[in-house]
Write an enzyme that holds these catalytic residues in place. Structure first.
Site, PDB file in Angstrom:
ATOM      1  N   CYS A   1      -7.420  -7.662   6.648  1.00 17.33           N
ATOM      2  CA  CYS A   1      -7.792  -8.706   5.682  1.00 17.33           C
ATOM      3  C   CYS A   1      -8.493  -9.818   6.446  1.00 17.33           C
ATOM      4  O   CYS A   1      -8.186 -10.990   6.295  1.00 17.33           O
ATOM      5  CB  CYS A   1      -6.579  -9.194   4.896  1.00 17.33           C
ATOM      6  SG  CYS A   1      -5.273  -9.867   5.908  1.00 17.33           S
TER       7      CYS A   1
ATOM      8  N   LYS B   1       0.834  -1.210   0.000  1.00 16.98           N
ATOM      9  CA  LYS B   1       0.000   0.000   0.000  1.00 16.98           C
ATOM     10  C   LYS B   1       0.862   1.251   0.000  1.00 16.98           C
ATOM     11  O   LYS B   1       0.526   2.248  -0.646  1.00 16.98           O
ATOM     12  CB  LYS B   1      -0.962  -0.040   1.178  1.00 16.98           C
ATOM     13  CG  LYS B   1      -1.784  -1.316   1.051  1.00 16.98           C
ATOM     14  CD  LYS B   1      -2.754  -1.612   2.079  1.00 16.98           C
ATOM     15  CE  LYS B   1      -3.428  -2.947   1.782  1.00 16.98           C
ATOM     16  NZ  LYS B   1      -2.633  -4.140   2.099  1.00 16.98           N
TER      17      LYS B   1
HETATM   18  C1  LIG Z   1      -1.222  -6.536   7.103  1.00 14.98           C
HETATM   19  S1  LIG Z   1       0.470  -6.350   7.295  1.00 14.98           S
HETATM   20  C2  LIG Z   1       0.819  -4.905   6.378  1.00 14.98           C
HETATM   21  C3  LIG Z   1       0.855  -5.107   4.904  1.00 14.98           C
HETATM   22  C4  LIG Z   1       1.267  -3.847   4.166  1.00 14.98           C
HETATM   23  N1  LIG Z   1       0.435  -2.723   4.508  1.00 14.98           N
HETATM   24  C5  LIG Z   1       1.236  -4.040   2.659  1.00 14.98           C
HETATM   25  O1  LIG Z   1       0.262  -3.643   2.043  1.00 14.98           O
HETATM   26  O2  LIG Z   1       2.215  -4.564   2.107  1.00 14.98           O
HETATM   27  C6  LIG Z   1       0.592  -5.775   8.926  1.00 14.98           C
HETATM   28  C7  LIG Z   1       1.974  -5.289   9.320  1.00 14.98           C
HETATM   29  O3  LIG Z   1       1.867  -4.734  10.625  1.00 14.98           O
HETATM   30  C8  LIG Z   1       3.109  -4.887  11.266  1.00 14.98           C
HETATM   31  N2  LIG Z   1       2.861  -4.662  12.709  1.00 14.98           N
HETATM   32  C9  LIG Z   1       2.469  -5.530  13.659  1.00 14.98           C
HETATM   33  N3  LIG Z   1       2.327  -4.896  14.837  1.00 14.98           N
HETATM   34  C10 LIG Z   1       2.618  -3.596  14.621  1.00 14.98           C
HETATM   35  C11 LIG Z   1       2.669  -2.445  15.436  1.00 14.98           C
HETATM   36  N4  LIG Z   1       2.366  -2.487  16.732  1.00 14.98           N
HETATM   37  N5  LIG Z   1       3.037  -1.289  14.866  1.00 14.98           N
HETATM   38  C12 LIG Z   1       3.358  -1.205  13.541  1.00 14.98           C
HETATM   39  N6  LIG Z   1       3.325  -2.275  12.717  1.00 14.98           N
HETATM   40  C13 LIG Z   1       2.968  -3.441  13.251  1.00 14.98           C
HETATM   41  C14 LIG Z   1       3.561  -6.276  10.870  1.00 14.98           C
HETATM   42  O4  LIG Z   1       4.975  -6.396  10.962  1.00 14.98           O
HETATM   43  C15 LIG Z   1       3.048  -6.360   9.427  1.00 14.98           C
HETATM   44  O5  LIG Z   1       4.084  -6.037   8.521  1.00 14.98           O
END
Ligand SMILES: C[S@@+](CC[C@H](N)C(=O)[O-])C[C@H]1O[C@@H](n2cnc3c(N)ncnc32)[C@H](O)[C@@H]1O
Length: 461
Positions: A232, A116
């Site tokens: 998702c 994104k």
């Molecule tokens: C659904 S994925 C994101 C996918 C990304 N937006 C994309 O479109 O390629 C969720 C992400 O949140 C990160 N994450 C988990 N806990 C988090 C936190 N407390 N703060 C920031 N990022 C976090 C994970 O490492 C993961 O990469």
């Protein structure tokens, strides 16, 4: 496919009569999508040059389906030139529906690997700033590469807990995307491993995390700013539940209408405590309604009258442009602004404007890495090559995408280029394919010494 009982029961309650149609779609193949990088090429022009068959994704103006069983777009030189990103079609929706304008200050809180963030950066058209953050530093390294391949320069790539970001960016952003970590129910068809992960950490676990992230992000949004929350997963606790929690903590937020599509299903007021009809403005994407995997989106606006502290913009002091850099930039058609330069040791960065004070913040990248100052010379970076347009650099080597020297260049080999350049040509050249930059090389005696970034070299070609 074996789905956990608890999950099936929940989906029956959510879907009623539609449950059978939903379950049937697990037998259908997944969809593959490609999103055009509109910072580098218009959709119209891409369609003209696209070397394989694509069909439009009806709700995404720059998105296309391709047949992933037959075609490998990641092997084509245009992929290395950052002309597109490969992404599951529904996953294109959040960045598409957040109304980012060139010049905005944008935060992607959970950004890795950049599906994104690359679109948010493209929408900025190199104006304003994109802060792309992910708590996982290993995932954030992949994020940085993807943003650099896309040619995004006006960015900060960070790996912080969102609570720490607040110290620097209070009330700072115009637009925020929270693509939250979630139980991943919408990805069960695409990735069977997600079912096992769901059994380990389900909606209860993620809901706590989501509430903490969304409230931290809320404090970094300007009055009048817009925030898009996406997951998702289908689970009401992680979706409507998270939004209801935010509205309880910060009543200055209001749910907004999302630009529609016939396949979108409305969010569910009935699963919330308040039963507020505005929850129907949020969107669920079900795989039996449209050609994509499961998602949820909510668009929120912070009231113009909201009172919140805001981090002031720090002054950028004009710096003297080092002579080596000045000499290299004689061949670059840019109006280099000296106050945007930031020099750390050998490395020279070109910073976005209007940043707050960032002392103590940890970055994977701050600004566009222009290159390195060596003894009496400047070596341009891979990121600069990707950020430039072919017309902006004086010495170019433009190879057709079916020239077999290209794949050898991308593997790191020295190539013969006598036929492409004047006899006396020497020095730095920007290597391009069909007019789109790929990287650097140095010409001597009709050969090109390869300067394509070693870590990016194509091992599979
Ligand atoms: C659904 S994925 C994101 C996918 C990304 N937006 C994309 O479109 O390629 C969720 C992400 O949140 C990160 N994450 C988990 N806990 C988090 C936190 N407390 N703060 C920031 N990022 C976090 C994970 O490492 C993961 O990469």
């Amino acid at each position: 496919m074996n789905l956990p009982n608890e999950f099936e029961e929940k989906m029956k309650a959510l879907l009623g009569d539609e449950f059978e149609d939903y379950i049937k779609c697990y037998d259908e193949p997944r969809y593959y999508g490609l999103r055009v990088n509109t910072e580098k090429i218009s959709v119209e022009d891409f369609v003209k040059i696209c070397p394989f068959e694509i069909t439009p994704i009806p709700w995404i103006d720059n998105g296309f389906y391709y047949d992933g069983e037959k075609i490998s777009p990641a092997k084509h030189p245009y992929y290395f030139a950052g002309l597109y990103y490969l992404q599951e079609p529904s996953a294109m929706t959040p960045a598409n529906r957040l109304p980012v304008e060139p010049g905005d200050r944008v935060l992607d809180v959970c950004a890795a690997p950049g599906g994104k963030a690359t679109e948010l950066g493209a929408k900025l058209q190199n104006e304003g700033v994109l802060v792309a953050n992910d708590i996982s530093s290993s995932r954030a390294r992949g994020l940085l590469k993807n943003l650099e391949v896309f040619g995004i320069g006006n960015m900060l790539v960070m790996s912080e807990e969102p609570g720490r970001l607040e110290r620097y960016f209070s009330g700072y952003f115009d637009k925020i995307l929270i693509d939250a970590p979630c139980s991943g129910e919408g990805m069960f068809r695409k990735d069977k491993k997600m079912v096992r992960a769901w059994e380990e950490h389900g909606p209860e676990f993620f809901s706590k995390l989501q509430r903490s992230i969304i409230t931290q992000a809320a404090r970094m949004l300007k009055p009048g700013g817009m925030m898009l929350y996406s997951t998702c997963t289908f689970d009401p606790l992680e979706n409507e539940g998270t939004i209801e929690y935010l509205l309880g903590e910060y009543p200055e937020f209001e749910i907004q209408e999302i630009a529609g599509y016939e396949g979108f299903a409305p969010g569910r007021p009935e699963v919330t405590k308040s039963k507020d009809p505005d929850f129907a403005k949020t969107v669920r994407i079900f795989p039996h309604h449209m050609k994509g995997e499961g998602h949820y989106l909510a668009l929120l606006k912070k009231s113009e009258d909201a009172i919140c502290p805001s981090s002031p913009v720090a002054e950028q002091k004009a710096k003297k442009i080092p002579a080596e850099l000045e000499e290299f930039f004689r061949d670059v058609k840019w109006d280099l602004k000296p106050w945007r330069l930031d020099i750390h040791g050998e490395r020279v960065y070109y910073m976005p404007e209007n940043l707050p004070e960032l002392k103590g913040a940890r970055f994977l990248r701050s600004g566009l890495l222009l290159g390195e100052l060596k003894k009496k010379r400047f070596e341009p970076s891979q990121a600069l090559a990707m950020n430039l347009k072919m017309e902006e650099y004086a010495h170019t080597l433009n190879l057709s995408s079916d020239d077999n020297r290209l794949m050898r260049y991308l593997k790191g080999e020295t190539i013969d280029v006598e036929d492409l350049i004047p006899a006396k040509a020497k020095g730095w050249h920007l290597v391009c394919t069909d007019g789109f930059p790929l990287g650097w090389g140095k010409v001597t005696n009709g050969t090109l010494k390869n300067k394509y970034l070693p870590g990016w070299r194509n091992q599979s070609a």
